[in-house]
Design a protein around this motif. Structure first.
Motif, PDB file in Angstrom:
ATOM      1  N   ARG A 101       0.851  -1.184   0.000  1.00  0.00           N
ATOM      2  CA  ARG A 101       0.000   0.000   0.000  1.00  0.00           C
ATOM      3  C   ARG A 101       0.893   1.243   0.000  1.00  0.00           C
ATOM      4  O   ARG A 101       2.036   1.197   0.470  1.00  0.00           O
ATOM      5  CB  ARG A 101      -0.945  -0.009   1.192  1.00  0.00           C
ATOM      6  CG  ARG A 101      -0.314   0.364   2.515  1.00  0.00           C
ATOM      7  CD  ARG A 101      -1.298   0.242   3.665  1.00  0.00           C
ATOM      8  NE  ARG A 101      -0.950   1.122   4.770  1.00  0.00           N
ATOM      9  CZ  ARG A 101      -1.565   1.132   5.941  1.00  0.00           C
ATOM     10  NH1 ARG A 101      -2.553   0.307   6.172  1.00  0.00           N
ATOM     11  NH2 ARG A 101      -1.206   1.987   6.882  1.00  0.00           N
ATOM     12  N   PRO A 102       0.397   2.376  -0.499  1.00  0.00           N
ATOM     13  CA  PRO A 102       1.232   3.574  -0.563  1.00  0.00           C
ATOM     14  C   PRO A 102       1.427   4.195   0.815  1.00  0.00           C
ATOM     15  O   PRO A 102       0.619   3.981   1.721  1.00  0.00           O
ATOM     16  CB  PRO A 102       0.432   4.508  -1.478  1.00  0.00           C
ATOM     17  CG  PRO A 102      -0.992   4.091  -1.271  1.00  0.00           C
ATOM     18  CD  PRO A 102      -0.944   2.603  -1.064  1.00  0.00           C
ATOM     19  N   ARG A 218     -11.151  -1.315  -7.437  1.00  0.00           N
ATOM     20  CA  ARG A 218     -10.194  -0.228  -7.689  1.00  0.00           C
ATOM     21  C   ARG A 218     -10.861   1.147  -7.746  1.00  0.00           C
ATOM     22  O   ARG A 218     -10.165   2.164  -7.878  1.00  0.00           O
ATOM     23  CB  ARG A 218      -9.456  -0.492  -8.998  1.00  0.00           C
ATOM     24  CG  ARG A 218      -8.517  -1.681  -8.955  1.00  0.00           C
ATOM     25  CD  ARG A 218      -7.882  -1.952 -10.312  1.00  0.00           C
ATOM     26  NE  ARG A 218      -7.077  -0.818 -10.777  1.00  0.00           N
ATOM     27  CZ  ARG A 218      -6.529  -0.747 -11.982  1.00  0.00           C
ATOM     28  NH1 ARG A 218      -6.712  -1.736 -12.856  1.00  0.00           N
ATOM     29  NH2 ARG A 218      -5.808   0.305 -12.335  1.00  0.00           N
ATOM     30  N   ILE A 222      -7.713   3.212  -4.479  1.00  0.00           N
ATOM     31  CA  ILE A 222      -6.706   2.635  -5.381  1.00  0.00           C
ATOM     32  C   ILE A 222      -6.663   3.412  -6.687  1.00  0.00           C
ATOM     33  O   ILE A 222      -5.589   3.695  -7.232  1.00  0.00           O
ATOM     34  CB  ILE A 222      -6.984   1.141  -5.625  1.00  0.00           C
ATOM     35  CG1 ILE A 222      -6.810   0.365  -4.315  1.00  0.00           C
ATOM     36  CG2 ILE A 222      -6.062   0.579  -6.709  1.00  0.00           C
ATOM     37  CD1 ILE A 222      -7.149  -1.105  -4.406  1.00  0.00           C
ATOM     38  N   GLN A 223      -7.828   3.797  -7.206  1.00  0.00           N
ATOM     39  CA  GLN A 223      -7.848   4.565  -8.451  1.00  0.00           C
ATOM     40  C   GLN A 223      -7.249   5.950  -8.253  1.00  0.00           C
ATOM     41  O   GLN A 223      -6.599   6.490  -9.151  1.00  0.00           O
ATOM     42  CB  GLN A 223      -9.267   4.679  -8.988  1.00  0.00           C
ATOM     43  CG  GLN A 223      -9.333   5.259 -10.390  1.00  0.00           C
ATOM     44  CD  GLN A 223     -10.703   5.128 -10.997  1.00  0.00           C
ATOM     45  OE1 GLN A 223     -11.701   5.503 -10.380  1.00  0.00           O
ATOM     46  NE2 GLN A 223     -10.769   4.596 -12.205  1.00  0.00           N
ATOM     47  N   VAL A 225      -4.743   6.655  -6.417  1.00  0.00           N
ATOM     48  CA  VAL A 225      -3.294   6.493  -6.426  1.00  0.00           C
ATOM     49  C   VAL A 225      -2.787   6.047  -7.793  1.00  0.00           C
ATOM     50  O   VAL A 225      -1.786   6.559  -8.308  1.00  0.00           O
ATOM     51  CB  VAL A 225      -2.867   5.491  -5.335  1.00  0.00           C
ATOM     52  CG1 VAL A 225      -1.381   5.195  -5.424  1.00  0.00           C
ATOM     53  CG2 VAL A 225      -3.227   6.033  -3.954  1.00  0.00           C
ATOM     54  N   GLU A 226      -3.489   5.105  -8.411  1.00  0.00           N
ATOM     55  CA  GLU A 226      -2.973   4.489  -9.632  1.00  0.00           C
ATOM     56  C   GLU A 226      -3.521   5.087 -10.919  1.00  0.00           C
ATOM     57  O   GLU A 226      -2.950   4.869 -11.992  1.00  0.00           O
ATOM     58  CB  GLU A 226      -3.298   2.993  -9.633  1.00  0.00           C
ATOM     59  CG  GLU A 226      -2.629   2.212  -8.538  1.00  0.00           C
ATOM     60  CD  GLU A 226      -2.953   0.726  -8.612  1.00  0.00           C
ATOM     61  OE1 GLU A 226      -2.303  -0.049  -7.891  1.00  0.00           O
ATOM     62  OE2 GLU A 226      -3.857   0.349  -9.395  1.00  0.00           O
ATOM     63  N   ASP A 228      -5.849   5.024 -14.079  1.00  0.00           N
ATOM     64  CA  ASP A 228      -6.381   3.908 -14.871  1.00  0.00           C
ATOM     65  C   ASP A 228      -5.264   2.990 -15.342  1.00  0.00           C
ATOM     66  O   ASP A 228      -5.175   2.626 -16.521  1.00  0.00           O
ATOM     67  CB  ASP A 228      -7.176   4.448 -16.069  1.00  0.00           C
ATOM     68  CG  ASP A 228      -8.382   5.270 -15.629  1.00  0.00           C
ATOM     69  OD1 ASP A 228      -9.034   4.853 -14.654  1.00  0.00           O
ATOM     70  OD2 ASP A 228      -8.648   6.312 -16.235  1.00  0.00           O
ATOM     71  N   LEU A 229      -4.428   2.599 -14.442  1.00  0.00           N
ATOM     72  CA  LEU A 229      -3.302   1.735 -14.763  1.00  0.00           C
ATOM     73  C   LEU A 229      -3.806   0.414 -15.329  1.00  0.00           C
ATOM     74  O   LEU A 229      -4.653  -0.255 -14.737  1.00  0.00           O
ATOM     75  CB  LEU A 229      -2.485   1.478 -13.495  1.00  0.00           C
ATOM     76  CG  LEU A 229      -1.167   0.739 -13.622  1.00  0.00           C
ATOM     77  CD1 LEU A 229      -0.164   1.564 -14.421  1.00  0.00           C
ATOM     78  CD2 LEU A 229      -0.620   0.427 -12.228  1.00  0.00           C
ATOM     79  N   ARG A 232      -1.143  -4.221 -13.504  1.00  0.00           N
ATOM     80  CA  ARG A 232      -0.737  -4.066 -12.117  1.00  0.00           C
ATOM     81  C   ARG A 232       0.244  -5.165 -11.767  1.00  0.00           C
ATOM     82  O   ARG A 232       0.076  -6.318 -12.166  1.00  0.00           O
ATOM     83  CB  ARG A 232      -1.947  -4.121 -11.181  1.00  0.00           C
ATOM     84  CG  ARG A 232      -3.068  -3.173 -11.589  1.00  0.00           C
ATOM     85  CD  ARG A 232      -4.227  -3.243 -10.602  1.00  0.00           C
ATOM     86  NE  ARG A 232      -3.925  -2.555  -9.364  1.00  0.00           N
ATOM     87  CZ  ARG A 232      -4.143  -3.065  -8.152  1.00  0.00           C
ATOM     88  NH1 ARG A 232      -4.596  -4.295  -8.021  1.00  0.00           N
ATOM     89  NH2 ARG A 232      -3.857  -2.365  -7.067  1.00  0.00           N
ATOM     90  N   ALA A 236       0.645  -5.833  -6.120  1.00  0.00           N
ATOM     91  CA  ALA A 236      -0.121  -4.593  -5.957  1.00  0.00           C
ATOM     92  C   ALA A 236      -1.203  -4.782  -4.896  1.00  0.00           C
ATOM     93  O   ALA A 236      -1.780  -5.864  -4.756  1.00  0.00           O
ATOM     94  CB  ALA A 236      -0.745  -4.192  -7.291  1.00  0.00           C
ATOM     95  N   CYS A 323      -3.256  -9.703  -2.751  1.00  0.00           N
ATOM     96  CA  CYS A 323      -2.492  -9.469  -3.971  1.00  0.00           C
ATOM     97  C   CYS A 323      -2.433 -10.754  -4.807  1.00  0.00           C
ATOM     98  O   CYS A 323      -2.633 -11.865  -4.302  1.00  0.00           O
ATOM     99  CB  CYS A 323      -1.096  -8.943  -3.653  1.00  0.00           C
ATOM    100  SG  CYS A 323       0.058 -10.154  -2.956  1.00  0.00           S
TER     101      CYS A 323
END
Length: 432
Positions: A101-102, A218, A222-223, A225-226, A228-229, A232, A236, A323
């Motif tokens: 996690r960030p 997401r 999560i979205q 932070v990331e 539309d990655l 993953r 992750a 994960c």
């Protein structure tokens, strides 16, 4: 660390190694045998979900990783040496189970706390209600500015002259169970009882952080932070880590509230919320007490026992919780570099309480207790007495050993006022 009880052997409760000051067995009786599963419950579980292990004589032999032995073979023998080993174990869980996690202090993210409602005469004047919106805004050169918010509901007792300890619930059951108007009350969140005992009580809705849905998990933090990655990495973070991240942001708020004693905050969750609470407490050492209520596989229960819900079963049903790397251990729990006793150990020397339910064999009550017991070697670095694998207490008989607690309650998979009263009693011994 080996499985110290042969398959089918009945555990016995023994406090012989515990000093009177460090152990408290409520409800002592001449029969000191520990909990054993009710044969009728075992048969009912076998009919309801045939196939999984529900009997001790079917538990496979296993050997647990030693939390005090580092990857280089070194043996941890002091709290100072534990810091390095703790980081190693934490990184193993991040890589193989919960994901990374960030950090909460990412400079690319701006955060603020907005009190959107304050009622100083809630509960007929007994409490102050605060509804706090935690807003996060993220901007970088590659993507447009994105925002995310979630709400923390807090009740604080008005009778308290000093800052109060707070219980934070990671609510999986729907916001109606943590109703700030108190038009509807629920045993999941007994706010009036907590306030009457001098505790603050708070709740957040996990769905606001990450929807409990494999197709949509997401869409929350999560979205943010990331973005539309598309691809993953296999380590992750997913929903459980996102829910735990939200608990840490609630703690950020508690540190700003002068009526909250932020050195005495308990994070609590039931079922999958208990998994998230344990991971939140492992990641964030500001939580003074971590409470797991029937968290089962991927929570407090030992994975290697393969009792009730297994790693393969949980990954099939809930692919958005852990994960992707965790799937490597479907039907291969023996290959995991960690097990859940090491998750409990990450909380040391802080307080931890694990609870089970008599009819909830899917969550493996004995496996939940054994995780607590096998974390004893780490708590022993601070001089705390050992909880042995045969010390599982009888039904409805709380066990308290220093900063660790356990009970197995009559009934099925739920969070009840009985559970809450045990948790508040335990907090009384820690903080009162």
């Amino acid at each position: 660390m080996s499985n110290e009880r042969a398959p089918g052997e009945i555990g016995r409760t023994s406090a012989a190694a515990l000093s009177p000051a460090d152990a408290d067995h409520a409800g002592d009786s001449p029969d000191r045998r520990g909990w054993r599963a009710n044969p009728a419950v075992v048969e009912r579980c076998k009919r309801r979900r045939p196939g999984p292990v529900y009997e001790e004589d079917q538990v496979p032999s296993y050997e647990l990783p030693d939390p005090l032995r580092g990857s280089d073979g070194s043996v941890v023998d002091s709290p100072q040496a534990w810091r390095r080993r703790r980081q190693e174990i934490l990184d193993l869980f991040r890589t193989h189970v919960y994901g990374h996690r960030p950090p909460g202090d990412d400079p690319r993210t701006r955060r603020r706390f907005d009190v959107v409602e304050e009622d100083p005469s809630a509960m007929d004047g007994a409490a102050t209600l605060r509804r706090v919106v935690v807003r996060s805004e993220r901007a970088d050169n590659e993507r447009p500015t994105r925002t995310h918010q979630f709400e923390v509901t807090v009740f604080l007792p008005n009778a308290a002259a000093d800052p109060v300890p707070v219980f934070l619930l990671l609510n999986i059951a729907g916001p109606e169970n943590t109703d700030p108007t108190r038009e509807r009350t629920s045993s999941i969140w007994p706010a009036e009882e907590a306030v009457a005992r001098g505790y603050g009580i708070a709740a957040l809705q996990v769905r606001d952080l990450a929807p409990d849905d494999p197709a949509r998990f997401r869409e929350g933090i999560i979205q943010l932070v990331e973005g539309d990655l598309d691809e993953r990495p296999p380590d992750a973070w997913k929903a459980l880590a996102a829910w735990g991240w939200g608990a840490s942001r609630a703690m950020d708020y508690f540190e700003t509230d002068p009526r909250v004693d932020h050195t005495k905050v308990a994070v609590l969750g039931h079922s999958r919320g208990g998994k998230a609470a344990l991971w939140a407490g492992a990641e964030d050492e500001r939580f003074a007490l971590v409470i797991s209520n029937e968290s089962g596989c991927g929570g407090a229960a030992l994975s290697r026992r393969r009792f009730g819900e297994t790693v393969a079963a949980i990954n099939r049903r809930f692919p958005h919780w852990f994960c992707d790397n965790f799937r490597r251990y479907d039907d291969a729990e023996h290959a995991l570099p960690v097990d859940q006793h090491m998750l409990i150990a990450l909380i040391a020397p802080r307080a931890v309480y694990v609870a089970s339910a008599d009819e909830d064999l899917w969550a493996d009550p004995r496996g939940e207790f054994l995780s607590l017991a096998h974390a004893s070697s780490v708590y022993g670095l601070w001089g705390h007495s050992t909880i042995g694998p045969d010390d599982m207490p009888p039904l409805d008989t709380p066990l308290r050993v220093g900063p660790r607690g356990y009970h197995i309650r009559s009934g099925d998979h739920s969070l009840t006022e009985v559970d809450w009263n045990h948790y508040m009693d335990f907090a009384d011994t820690l903080w009162r």
